[in-house]
Design a protein around this motif. Structure first.
Motif, mmCIF file in Angstrom:
data_model
loop_
_atom_site.group_PDB
_atom_site.id
_atom_site.type_symbol
_atom_site.label_atom_id
_atom_site.label_comp_id
_atom_site.label_asym_id
_atom_site.label_seq_id
_atom_site.Cartn_x
_atom_site.Cartn_y
_atom_site.Cartn_z
ATOM 1 N N GLU A 148 7.814 21.673 43.835
ATOM 2 C CA GLU A 148 7.110 22.943 43.853
ATOM 3 C C GLU A 148 8.031 24.033 44.047
ATOM 4 O O GLU A 148 7.729 25.081 43.365
ATOM 5 N N THR A 154 0.261 12.742 44.572
ATOM 6 C CA THR A 154 -0.642 13.881 44.783
ATOM 7 C C THR A 154 -0.635 14.678 45.869
ATOM 8 O O THR A 154 -1.214 15.703 46.175
ATOM 9 N N VAL A 155 0.314 13.908 47.047
ATOM 10 C CA VAL A 155 0.501 14.821 48.208
ATOM 11 C C VAL A 155 0.846 16.318 48.109
ATOM 12 O O VAL A 155 1.570 16.550 46.952
ATOM 13 N N GLU A 156 0.680 17.237 48.890
ATOM 14 C CA GLU A 156 1.079 18.407 48.958
ATOM 15 C C GLU A 156 2.303 18.485 49.446
ATOM 16 O O GLU A 156 2.772 17.972 50.562
ATOM 17 N N GLY A 157 3.258 19.500 48.957
ATOM 18 C CA GLY A 157 4.649 19.458 49.478
ATOM 19 C C GLY A 157 4.746 20.382 50.557
ATOM 20 O O GLY A 157 4.163 21.242 50.903
ATOM 21 N N TYR A 158 5.881 19.924 51.349
ATOM 22 C CA TYR A 158 6.238 20.927 52.573
ATOM 23 C C TYR A 158 6.220 22.387 51.893
ATOM 24 O O TYR A 158 7.396 22.321 50.903
ATOM 25 N N ALA A 198 7.788 16.134 47.165
ATOM 26 C CA ALA A 198 6.770 17.268 46.387
ATOM 27 C C ALA A 198 7.069 18.753 46.708
ATOM 28 O O ALA A 198 6.899 19.629 45.759
ATOM 29 N N GLY A 199 7.506 18.898 47.841
ATOM 30 C CA GLY A 199 8.036 20.173 48.219
ATOM 31 C C GLY A 199 9.097 20.808 47.236
ATOM 32 O O GLY A 199 9.244 21.792 47.055
ATOM 33 N N ARG A 259 5.858 14.157 51.055
ATOM 34 C CA ARG A 259 5.806 15.537 50.923
ATOM 35 C C ARG A 259 6.894 16.396 50.871
ATOM 36 O O ARG A 259 7.149 17.401 50.222
ATOM 37 N N ARG A 267 5.696 18.569 37.539
ATOM 38 C CA ARG A 267 5.144 19.684 37.763
ATOM 39 C C ARG A 267 5.845 21.015 37.027
ATOM 40 O O ARG A 267 4.857 21.886 36.699
#
Ligand SMILES: [Zn+2]
Ligand SMILES: [Zn+2]
Ligand SMILES: [Zn+2]
Length: 786
Positions: free
Chosen positions: A721, A669-673, A717-718, A714, A754
Motif C-alpha cells: 500500500e 485481502t488483509v489490510e496493511g499496517y 500488505a502495508g 499485514r 496493488r
C-alpha cells in the motif's frame, strides 16, 4: 529441373540458432519439402536461401518458426525475395562469411529426448555411455576455450573422433552433423570413481554401480557434472543430509534436490504447468516449487521451508545414476561455503577434502565454472505490448541464479544501435552474487553467477570471467563500469583496469544499477519510478541504502522516497543478527523505553537490550540505513520468527513464509499496517516512508496475541500500500520493481497487484535476477548513456 512459379527467398534468422541443431533442422525441413538452396551460420545468426514453389516456400517459412528445435529460439526473421538460381539441391554451407566473427555462443543444454532414448537402448552403440550428446544437447559454454564454436576450440579437442563418430559428424542428414562435443566409448571421455585420496577404485559401468551403492549407504558423493562438481546424498536420510550440512558448515540454507523423473517430483511437490515445463526444459534449472504436506524427506533438506528446489537430470551421467537410484538426492554445489564451484577433479580432492567420501569424475575438462541455475514461477502480470493488446496475465519466471542453460545468452537492451554509445563497455557488478557483463552494440552478455567476492577463489573466478568475456567476444573495453562502493573488490579491480587501459571509469550507484537492469530487460526509455529494495547498497552520502524509490532514467536518478533511516547496529553484525535491527527500530520508536517495555515475542535478554541501547546512544560503528532487508529482519526478530541468520535472506524468508500461510487461507485481502508518507528534511530525498505507525500497530497486535501469520501478511500488505502511495505521488505511469527483496514472491505479487489495480504498468525481472546478480547489466547500460 525448372519449376513452374518458382520463388527464391533469402531469410535472415536471429536469436539462439547456433549450436542448437538449427542448421540440420533447416536442412531436413528443406529436404522434406524438396526445396533447393543452402543454410549457413553468420555473425549474428543463420542465413538461409530457399527455392521452390511459392506455396511450399511459404510453408517452409512457417515451419522454420514453429518447428524449430526446442533449445533454439527464433527471435527475428526477415525475408527478401531474390532471383531464382535453379540449384540442384539443398546443402549446409560451412563457410561463415569471411572476416566476420560469430558472436553467438550457445549455452549448455540438458540431454535431449533422442539422446535419452539411445542411452537406454541396448542396441545403440552409445548404450549407457555417460557422455553422449548431439546437435541439440550437451555441454557448450562450459567447455568452450575460444571462438568460433568448433571442436578444436573446446576441451573436447584432446579426444580425436573415431571413424564412426567422424562419419556422423560429416553427414549432413545425421543428427550429429557438426555436433562439436560428440564422442563414444571408443573415442571419448572416460568415467572413474575415486576414493577421497584421489585413487581410482572403479571405472566405466562399475564406477556408476559402485557410486550408487555407496550413496545408498549414506556416503557423500561428489559428482563432476556439466559445469562443476555437485555434492550428493540420499535426500531421504536425515543422518546423511545432516552429515553434509555439518561438513559444509551450512546449518540452514536449503539444499537443492535432483529427482529421477517428473513423476517423482510430482509426488513431493505441487507443480504448476509452468513449473513442469521449466523442469523439463533444455535449461533444466532448479525450480522452487511448493512442498507437498505428505512429502517424506529428511527435514534437514530445507528446514522450515515450504518450498523445495527441484531439478531433473541434465547430463547422461545424471540420467544413468538416477535411473538406478529411483529416489531424490540432495545435489548441491560442490564447494566450501562462499567459494565458487570446483571444476577440476584434482582440485576437488583437495578442496572437497573432509566433505566428500567418494568422487565420480571424468577426463573431460570444464573450461569455466557454471553452477546450476535457480528459478521460480510467480503469477504473471501484463506488460507493455501485451497489455495494449488486452492479453491475459501469464506466469512469470524469476531467475534467482543465472548460470547453466541461460548463460551466455545475450540480453538485447535496445532495438538497434544507439547513437553516441561508447562500446564495448565492461561492467564488473557488485560484491554479492557477482556477475560481470560486456556490452557490445545493442547486446549485453552476462557472465554466469560467480558468487560473493569474499574469498581468494571467488576473486580468481571473477578475474577469469572478466578475461573470458573479452576473449570470447574478442574485444577490449573502452569504458568500465563498477559500483559506487569504493571498497568493493570489484571496484578496486575496475579502477586498476581502467588505469591500465587508459579508459574512463563510470561508478554507478547500486540501486540505480538495479533499476536500470530491469529497464534494460524491457528496453524501457524515459523516466520510470524505480522501486529498489534490498539488503545494502552504498548511497554515496555515508548511509547504507536499501529501501529506495527513484525517479530514474538510464542517465540519472533522483531519490523520490526512502524508508525513514534507522541504525545498522554494529554494521556487518546486523546482517547475521536480526535482533540488532529490531533494537534499532525500537530505539527510533521509543528510545530508552525499549529497556522497560514488554515485548512478548522478542527473545532478547535485558542485558543484551542494555548493550544494544548503549551502542545506539553513541552511534559507534552503526551507520544510518534505509535497508528494506534489515527492516524485514527487524520484523522477523520482533515477531520471534528469526533471531539469528546463518545465510542472507533467512529472516526475510521466515516472515514471507508466515505471511504466505495467511495469504493461502483468505487470499491476499488483509489490510496493511499503516505507513506515513512524510516530506523529508533533506534536499536529496523528497519523501520518507515513516514506518513508526506500522511498527506501533504491529507491537499492539503482538501484545494482544494476534496470529503471527496474519501479522506477517499485514506487514507485506502495508509495504504494498505504501508503494502505491509513493507511485501516486510520483505520478509516473511505469513502475519497475527490483532488488533482492523482490525474490520474495508474495511481496512481488502483492506490490504488483496493488499497483496494477491503481492503474500503473509494472515491470519486473524475467531474464536477469532481481538480486545483485543483475547489477552488471544495469551498470553497463547506465555507462552506455554516459
Ligand atoms: Zn541430444
Ligand atoms: Zn567415437
Ligand atoms: Zn542490491
Amino acid at each position: 529441373m525448372r519449376r513452374t512459379l518458382a520463388q527464391r527467398v533469402r531469410v535472415e534468422v536471429g536469436g539462439t540458432v547456433q549450436g542448437v541443431g538449427f542448421r540440420p533442422f533447416v536442412y531436413r525441413l528443406a529436404h522434406e519439402l524438396a526445396l533447393s538452396g543452402w543454410v549457413r551460420n553468420t555473425r549474428n545468426g543463420v542465413l538461409i536461401e530457399a527455392e521452390g514453389g511459392v506455396a511450399v516456400v511459404e510453408m517452409f517459412l512457417q515451419k522454420v518458426r514453429t518447428d524449430a528445435p526446442p533449445s533454439a529460439s527464433v527471435e527475428t526473421m526477415s525475408t527478401t525475395v531474390v532471383p531464382v538460381l535453379d540449384d540442384a539441391s539443398f546443402s549446409i554451407n560451412q563457410s561463415v562469411e569471411s572476416g566476420q566473427r560469430v558472436l553467438v555462443i550457445p549455452p549448455d543444454l540438458a540431454t535431449c529426448a533422442d539422446c535419452q532414448r539411445e542411452l537406454a537402448d541396448p542396441h545403440d552403440r552409445r548404450f549407457r555411455y555417460p557422455f553422449l550428446t548431439c546437435t541439440q544437447c550437451g555441454p557448450r559454454y562450459s567447455l568452450l576455450t575460444a571462438i568460433p564454436y568448433e571442436r578444436s576450440n573446446t576441451t573436447m579437442a584432446r579426444f580425436e573422433l573415431c571413424s564412426d563418430c567422424s562419419a556422423e559428424y560429416e553427414r549432413e542428414d545425421n543428427r550429429r552433423f557438426h555436433a562439436e562435443p560428440i564422442a563414444c566409448r571408443t573415442c571419448g571421455p572416460r568415467l572413474c570413481l575415486w576414493n577421497e585420496q584421489g585413487h581410482e577404485i572403479a571405472d566405466g559401468e562399475e564406477a556408476v554401480q559402485r557410486a550408487v551403492s555407496l550413496l545408498e549407504q549414506g556416503l557423500v558423493l561428489a559428482v563432476k557434472g556439466l559445469g562443476g562438481f555437485q555434492l550428493w546424498v540420499d535426500a531421504r536420510s536425515q543422518e546423511a543430509v545432516q552429515r553434509l550440512r555439518d561438513r559444509k558448515r551450512r546449518p540452514d540454507k536449503p539444499f537443492a534436490l535432483l529427482f529421477p523423473s517428473i513423476d517423482s517430483v510430482r509426488s513431493y511437490c505441487l507443480l504448476s504447468l509452468e513449473e513442469e515445463a521449466l523442469l523439463s526444459s533444455p535449461q533444466a534449472p532448479i525450480v522452487l516449487a511448493g512442498k507437498r504436506q505428505d512429502a517424506s524427506l529428511a527435514d534437514a533438506v530445507a528446514p522450515g521451508n515450504p518450498y523445495l528446489g527441484a531439478m531433473l537430470s541434465a547430463t547422461p551421467l545424471h540420467h544413468l545414476l538416477m535411473a538406478s537410484l529411483q529416489h531424490p538426492v540432495v545435489a548441491t554445489s560442490g564447494n566450501r561455503s562462499e567459494e565458487p564451484i570446483v571444476t577440476d577433479e584434482r582440485d576437488a580432492v583437495v578442496r572437497l577434502k573432509g566433505i566428500a567420501d567418494v568422487l565420480l569424475v571424468h577426463d573431460r575438462p570444464i573450461a569455466r565454472p557454471v553452477d546450476d541455475s535457480v528459478v521460480c514461477v510467480v503469477p504473471g502480470n501484463i506488460q507493455g505490448k501485451d497489455r495494449e493488446q488486452g492479453e491475459e496475465p501469464k506466469a512469470n519466471i524469476v531467475i534467482l541464479r543465472r548460470a547453466r542453460g541461460y548463460v551466455p545468452q545475450a540480453i538485447r537492451w535496445s532495438d538497434g544501435l544507439l547513437d553516441g554509445v561508447q562500446s564495448p563497455i565492461l561492467a564488473v557488478g557488485g560484491h554479492h552474487k557477482n556477475t560481470v557483463a560486456l556490452l557490445t552494440g545493442d547486446r549485453v552478455m552476462l557472465s554466469q553467477h560467480l558468487g560473493d567476492l569474499s574469498t581468494v577463489e571467488a576473486d580468481r573466478a571473477f578475474r577469469q570471467a572478466v578475461e573470458d568475456l573479452q576473449r570470447l567476444l574478442q574485444v577490449t573495453p573502452r569504458v568500465i563500469a563498477c559500483d559506487l562502493h569504493p571498497d568493493y573488490r570489484s571496484t578496486s579491480f575496475a579502477r586498476e583496469l581502467a588505469a591500465t587501459l587508459s579508459v574512463p571509469l563510470v561508478p554507478v550507484q547500486h540501486h540505480h544499477a538495479h533499476v536500470a537492469s530491469c529497464m534494460a530487460e524491457h528496453k524501457l526509455d524515459g523516466d520510470v519510478l524505480g522501486v529498489a529494495w534490498d539488503g545494502a547498497g552504498y548511497g554515496g552520502d555515508g548511509q547504507v541504502w536499501g529501501g529506495e524509490f527513484f525517479i530514474a532514467g538510464y542517465r540519472q536518478f533522483t531519490r523520490c522516497a526512502s524508508l525513514t533511516p534507522f541504525r545498522l547496529l554494529g554494521g556487518e553484525a546486523a546482517m547475521r543478527e536480526p535482533s540488532r535491527s529490531a533494537a534499532a527500530i525500537l530505539w527510533e520508536l521509543m528510545g530508552e523505553q525499549m529497556l522497560t517495555q514488554a515485548f512478548p515475542s522478542w527473545r532478547v535478554t535485558h542485558n543484551q537490550r542494555e548493550k544494544f541501547a548503549g551502542i545506539l546512544k553513541s552511534g559507534i560503528a552503526s551507520p544510518w540505513t534505509t535497508s528494506m532487508g534489515r527492516f524485514f529482519d527487524a520484523v522477523a526478530s520482533l515477531t520471534g520468527l528469526c533471531h539469528q541468520a546463518s545465510f542472507e535472506g533467512q529472516a526475510a524468508m521466515a516472515v514471507q513464509f508466515a505471511a504466505e500461510q495467511e495469504a493461502e487461507a483468505s487470499g491476499i485481502t488483509v489490510e496493511g499496517y499503516p505507513m506515513d508518507l512524510v516530506s523529508s528534511q533533506s534536499p536529496d530525498t523528497k519523501w520518507l516512508i515513516d514506518w513508526r505507525p506500522m511498527v506501533s500497530a504491529m507491537l499492539e497486535d503482538l501484545r494482544s496475541g494476534h496470529r503471527l501469520e496474519k501479522i506477517a501478511a499485514r506487514f507485506h500488505a502495508g509495504l504494498a500500500e505504501a508503494t502505491v502511495r509513493v507511485a501516486q505521488a510520483a505520478s509516473l505511469p511505469r513502475v519497475v520493481l527490483t532488488g533482492g527483496c523482490f525474490q520474495n514472491r508474495l511481496l512481488l505479487t502483492l506490490v504488483r497487484q496493488r499497483l496494477e489495480k491503481a492503474g500503473f504498468t509494472v515491470y519486473t525481472h524475467a531474464r536477469v535476477p532481481p538480486n545483485d546478480g543483475g547489477l552488471s547489466l544495469g551498470q553497463a547500460v547506465v555507462a552506455a548513456h554516459h
